[in-house]
Scaffold this motif. Structure first.
Motif, PDB file in Angstrom:
ATOM      1  N   SER A   8       0.845  -1.200   0.000  1.00 44.24           N
ATOM      2  CA  SER A   8       0.000   0.000   0.000  1.00 44.24           C
ATOM      3  C   SER A   8       0.879   1.249   0.000  1.00 44.24           C
ATOM      4  O   SER A   8       1.657   1.466   0.925  1.00 44.24           O
ATOM      5  N   ARG A   9       0.748   2.008  -1.056  1.00 40.41           N
ATOM      6  CA  ARG A   9       1.439   3.297  -1.129  1.00 40.41           C
ATOM      7  C   ARG A   9       0.819   4.099  -2.263  1.00 40.41           C
ATOM      8  O   ARG A   9       0.250   3.547  -3.199  1.00 40.41           O
ATOM      9  N   ASP A  10       0.917   5.384  -2.133  1.00 37.18           N
ATOM     10  CA  ASP A  10       0.314   6.301  -3.095  1.00 37.18           C
ATOM     11  C   ASP A  10      -1.174   5.960  -3.249  1.00 37.18           C
ATOM     12  O   ASP A  10      -1.860   5.803  -2.254  1.00 37.18           O
ATOM     13  N   GLU A  11      -1.645   5.806  -4.496  1.00 45.31           N
ATOM     14  CA  GLU A  11      -3.071   5.555  -4.705  1.00 45.31           C
ATOM     15  C   GLU A  11      -3.447   4.073  -4.640  1.00 45.31           C
ATOM     16  O   GLU A  11      -4.591   3.706  -4.890  1.00 45.31           O
ATOM     17  N   LEU A  12      -2.501   3.208  -4.290  1.00 51.75           N
ATOM     18  CA  LEU A  12      -2.778   1.770  -4.171  1.00 51.75           C
ATOM     19  C   LEU A  12      -3.051   1.388  -2.716  1.00 51.75           C
ATOM     20  O   LEU A  12      -2.235   1.655  -1.839  1.00 51.75           O
ATOM     21  N   HIS A  24     -16.685  -5.309  11.513  1.00 55.02           N
ATOM     22  CA  HIS A  24     -15.471  -4.690  12.066  1.00 55.02           C
ATOM     23  C   HIS A  24     -14.401  -4.522  10.994  1.00 55.02           C
ATOM     24  O   HIS A  24     -13.721  -3.493  10.939  1.00 55.02           O
ATOM     25  N   ASP A  25     -14.241  -5.515  10.134  1.00 56.34           N
ATOM     26  CA  ASP A  25     -13.254  -5.417   9.056  1.00 56.34           C
ATOM     27  C   ASP A  25     -13.561  -4.232   8.140  1.00 56.34           C
ATOM     28  O   ASP A  25     -12.669  -3.503   7.729  1.00 56.34           O
ATOM     29  N   TYR A  26     -14.830  -4.042   7.835  1.00 57.33           N
ATOM     30  CA  TYR A  26     -15.221  -2.911   6.995  1.00 57.33           C
ATOM     31  C   TYR A  26     -15.052  -1.586   7.720  1.00 57.33           C
ATOM     32  O   TYR A  26     -14.714  -0.573   7.108  1.00 57.33           O
ATOM     33  N   GLU A  27     -15.273  -1.561   9.029  1.00 54.90           N
ATOM     34  CA  GLU A  27     -15.083  -0.339   9.804  1.00 54.90           C
ATOM     35  C   GLU A  27     -13.614   0.086   9.812  1.00 54.90           C
ATOM     36  O   GLU A  27     -13.308   1.261   9.974  1.00 54.90           O
ATOM     37  N   VAL A  28     -12.716  -0.855   9.649  1.00 55.31           N
ATOM     38  CA  VAL A  28     -11.281  -0.557   9.551  1.00 55.31           C
ATOM     39  C   VAL A  28     -10.924  -0.165   8.116  1.00 55.31           C
ATOM     40  O   VAL A  28     -10.228   0.822   7.876  1.00 55.31           O
ATOM     41  N   MET A  29     -11.406  -0.926   7.133  1.00 55.36           N
ATOM     42  CA  MET A  29     -11.008  -0.746   5.748  1.00 55.36           C
ATOM     43  C   MET A  29     -11.621   0.497   5.092  1.00 55.36           C
ATOM     44  O   MET A  29     -10.922   1.223   4.377  1.00 55.36           O
ATOM     45  N   LEU A  30     -12.890   0.761   5.303  1.00 59.04           N
ATOM     46  CA  LEU A  30     -13.559   1.843   4.582  1.00 59.04           C
ATOM     47  C   LEU A  30     -12.957   3.220   4.854  1.00 59.04           C
ATOM     48  O   LEU A  30     -12.780   3.994   3.909  1.00 59.04           O
ATOM     49  N   PRO A  31     -12.601   3.563   6.094  1.00 55.61           N
ATOM     50  CA  PRO A  31     -11.946   4.869   6.298  1.00 55.61           C
ATOM     51  C   PRO A  31     -10.601   4.988   5.571  1.00 55.61           C
ATOM     52  O   PRO A  31     -10.247   6.067   5.087  1.00 55.61           O
ATOM     53  N   ILE A  32      -9.864   3.895   5.467  1.00 55.39           N
ATOM     54  CA  ILE A  32      -8.598   3.912   4.726  1.00 55.39           C
ATOM     55  C   ILE A  32      -8.874   4.215   3.252  1.00 55.39           C
ATOM     56  O   ILE A  32      -8.220   5.059   2.645  1.00 55.39           O
ATOM     57  N   LEU A  33      -9.866   3.530   2.685  1.00 55.91           N
ATOM     58  CA  LEU A  33     -10.224   3.765   1.282  1.00 55.91           C
ATOM     59  C   LEU A  33     -10.701   5.208   1.083  1.00 55.91           C
ATOM     60  O   LEU A  33     -10.305   5.872   0.121  1.00 55.91           O
ATOM     61  N   GLU A  34     -11.548   5.693   1.984  1.00 55.27           N
ATOM     62  CA  GLU A  34     -12.060   7.059   1.848  1.00 55.27           C
ATOM     63  C   GLU A  34     -10.947   8.095   1.930  1.00 55.27           C
ATOM     64  O   GLU A  34     -10.951   9.077   1.190  1.00 55.27           O
ATOM     65  N   GLU A  35      -9.979   7.887   2.817  1.00 56.46           N
ATOM     66  CA  GLU A  35      -8.854   8.820   2.934  1.00 56.46           C
ATOM     67  C   GLU A  35      -8.027   8.830   1.655  1.00 56.46           C
ATOM     68  O   GLU A  35      -7.619   9.888   1.170  1.00 56.46           O
ATOM     69  N   LYS A  36      -7.767   7.659   1.080  1.00 54.56           N
ATOM     70  CA  LYS A  36      -7.009   7.583  -0.172  1.00 54.56           C
ATOM     71  C   LYS A  36      -7.776   8.253  -1.319  1.00 54.56           C
ATOM     72  O   LYS A  36      -7.186   8.937  -2.153  1.00 54.56           O
ATOM     73  N   ILE A  37      -9.088   8.075  -1.347  1.00 52.10           N
ATOM     74  CA  ILE A  37      -9.911   8.719  -2.383  1.00 52.10           C
ATOM     75  C   ILE A  37      -9.833  10.237  -2.244  1.00 52.10           C
ATOM     76  O   ILE A  37      -9.685  10.954  -3.236  1.00 52.10           O
ATOM     77  N   LYS A  38      -9.914  10.738  -1.018  1.00 54.03           N
ATOM     78  CA  LYS A  38      -9.786  12.191  -0.786  1.00 54.03           C
ATOM     79  C   LYS A  38      -8.431  12.694  -1.264  1.00 54.03           C
ATOM     80  O   LYS A  38      -8.329  13.764  -1.856  1.00 54.03           O
ATOM     81  N   GLN A  39      -7.395  11.917  -0.993  1.00 50.90           N
ATOM     82  CA  GLN A  39      -6.041  12.325  -1.313  1.00 50.90           C
ATOM     83  C   GLN A  39      -5.727  12.233  -2.807  1.00 50.90           C
ATOM     84  O   GLN A  39      -5.070  13.108  -3.365  1.00 50.90           O
ATOM     85  N   TYR A  40      -6.191  11.167  -3.489  1.00 50.37           N
ATOM     86  CA  TYR A  40      -5.782  10.908  -4.875  1.00 50.37           C
ATOM     87  C   TYR A  40      -6.909  11.011  -5.901  1.00 50.37           C
ATOM     88  O   TYR A  40      -6.647  10.933  -7.095  1.00 50.37           O
ATOM     89  N   GLY A  41      -8.149  11.130  -5.461  1.00 58.82           N
ATOM     90  CA  GLY A  41      -9.270  11.181  -6.399  1.00 58.82           C
ATOM     91  C   GLY A  41      -9.726   9.791  -6.793  1.00 58.82           C
ATOM     92  O   GLY A  41     -10.791   9.357  -6.413  1.00 58.82           O
ATOM     93  N   LYS A  42      -8.919   9.094  -7.554  1.00 60.59           N
ATOM     94  CA  LYS A  42      -9.206   7.705  -7.936  1.00 60.59           C
ATOM     95  C   LYS A  42      -8.111   6.819  -7.370  1.00 60.59           C
ATOM     96  O   LYS A  42      -6.940   7.197  -7.371  1.00 60.59           O
TER      97      LYS A  42
END
Length: 121
Positions: A8-12, A24-42
């Motif tokens: 995991s680095r940059d937009e990956l 619980h797994d989704y509660e951990v994963m979804l904020p990570i995905l949302e933060e990356k989307i905010k940072q990189y767009g796609k």
């Protein structure tokens, strides 16, 4: 169980899901995905599914809600693991995203990482 991978680095975003997948797994994963989307767009997603035969309905609902909100935010998704399980996930996810989704067998892990990082497809 969810494990974020060192790839995991940059937009990956690269992660491994093993065993039972629950809310619980989704509660951990979804904020990570949302933060990356905010940072990189796609973003690009690499997901290894190991013995992930059990998924709770609540976790599936969280996933579907996320997919609706972020349908255009994924470039590529590489799914690695059991073919039967991945065929089902690919079919279920396809209507909710514009991303290219491809599944790979466990022995094709390196090819999956290479594919998800490439800009040519």
């Amino acid at each position: 169980m969810l494990q974020l991978l060192e790839e995991s680095r940059d937009e990956l975003v690269a992660f491994r899901l093993a065993g039972s997948i629950d809310r619980h797994d989704y509660e951990v994963m979804l904020p990570i995905l949302e933060e990356k989307i905010k940072q990189y767009g796609k973003i690009r997603v690499y997901a290894e599914l190991q013995d992930a035969e059990e998924i709770s309905l609540q976790a599936l609902w969280e996933d579907l809600k996320f997919d609706f909100r972020h349908a255009g935010d994924f470039m590529k998704v590489a799914l690695v693991g059991n073919r039967r399980w991945l065929d089902w996930l690919t079919v279920m996810a396809s209507p909710f995203t514009t991303a290219k989704i491809k599944h790979f067998e466990v022995m094709e892990r390196e090819q999956a990482l290479e594919w998800v990082r490439r800009n040519d497809e």
